[in-house]
Design an enzyme around this catalytic site. Structure first.
Site, short mmCIF file in Angstrom:
data_model
loop_
_atom_site.label_atom_id
_atom_site.label_comp_id
_atom_site.label_asym_id
_atom_site.label_seq_id
_atom_site.Cartn_x
_atom_site.Cartn_y
_atom_site.Cartn_z
N ASP A 58 -12.22 7.24 -8.07
CA ASP A 58 -13.49 6.55 -7.82
C ASP A 58 -14.68 7.45 -8.11
OD1 ASP A 58 -12.12 4.30 -6.95
OD2 ASP A 58 -12.17 4.89 -4.85
N TYR A 112 -3.14 13.66 -2.67
CA TYR A 112 -4.59 13.77 -2.49
C TYR A 112 -4.88 14.65 -1.28
CZ TYR A 112 -5.65 9.90 -5.70
OH TYR A 112 -5.80 9.11 -6.80
#
Length: 269
Positions: A58, A112
């Site tokens: 994103d 992540y």
């Protein structure tokens, strides 16, 4: 030409995500511009043959091991690619992969890290929340996606000064799933939500829904690793050194900005 996979690290703050979009800067834009500059893209093609990326990050999200693969000439090393990339994006390793390799579909595991600023957070409560989130689960209440929400998640955290670093690994992640997990863990760790809320969010009849758990900010999130069975990446020493220097410069700039901000904050009586 052989298919080659490249590891990319980038500071996502100046970009509106990885994937190309109209009228906004993206990581993919500068990558493809670099390939045009190096004459890797044939006239009239938007992307090289076999092109794919491990995932879409994103706006504001950074990466250490974003992986892109495409048919590349033998001479295109990470260092050669860096010569046409801005300092915010650096290639640092590569691997020659079999024909038919797909950087998205062949990824076995993605990891992540979320750097949660949490000087006063209760680490024990945060770890308990992550324990409940770990394992097989359906995360439909932590994403706006309406399918593909069942995952096996491994979730841990470590204290690093004022930050609690969340490490989340799975075969894949639904949209905004990591950032909503970070928001949920923060709420539990801060005592704003009880631990049972995690169970309710994971349940099939939760009233929280995707709108019930906010999306944490993007900039603390880093795509830390993507693994592929049987693929071993070779680090390019020159490219890796270039990457370290580029991001060290950006770290100094960020630390200086934080220091100035602290001076202003602390000086207002």
């Amino acid at each position: 030409m052989p298919t080659r996979a490249f590891r990319l690290a980038y500071d996502g703050r100046p970009y509106s995500g990885f994937q190309r979009q109209p009228d906004v800067p993206t990581v993919e834009d500068v990558l493809l511009a670099a390939l045009r500059d190096r004459d890797v893209l044939d006239e009239g093609r938007d992307v090289p043959p076999g092109y794919a990326a491990a995932g879409r990050t994103d706006a504001g999200v950074s990466a250490l091991a974003q992986t892109v693969a495409f048919e590349a000439p033998d001479w295109l090393s990470p260092a050669a690619l860096n010569g046409a990339l801005p300092a915010t994006v650096r290639a640092w390793a590569h691997a020659d992969v079999p024909d038919g390799f797909h950087a998205t579909h062949d990824a076995r595991r993605r990891t992540y890290r979320y750097h949660l600023y949490a000087p006063a957070l209760d680490d024990g409560r945060a770890r308990a929340a992550l324990d409940r989130l770990s394992g097989e689960g359906d995360f439909h209440n932590l994403t706006t996606d309406d399918k593909g929400t069942a995952r096996r998640l491994d979730a841990t955290c470590d204290r690093d000064g004022d930050f609690l670093v969340l490490t989340l690994s799975a075969g894949g992640f639904a949209r905004h799933m990591v950032r909503r997990i970070a928001a949920l863990v923060r709420a539990v760790g801060a005592g704003e939500s009880d631990l049972d809320r995690v169970d309710r969010v994971l349940g099939p009849d939760s009233l929280d829904g995707p709108a019930g758990v906010p999306t944490a900010p993007a900039t603390p999130l880093v795509l830390a690793d993507v693994t592929y069975p049987g693929v071993d990446f070779t680090v390019d020493p020159d490219a890796a050194e270039s990457a370290r220097e580029a991001f060290a410069d950006r770290r100094v700039a960020a630390l200086t900005a934080a220091r100035v901000g602290g001076d202003l904050c602390d000086g207002i009586e």
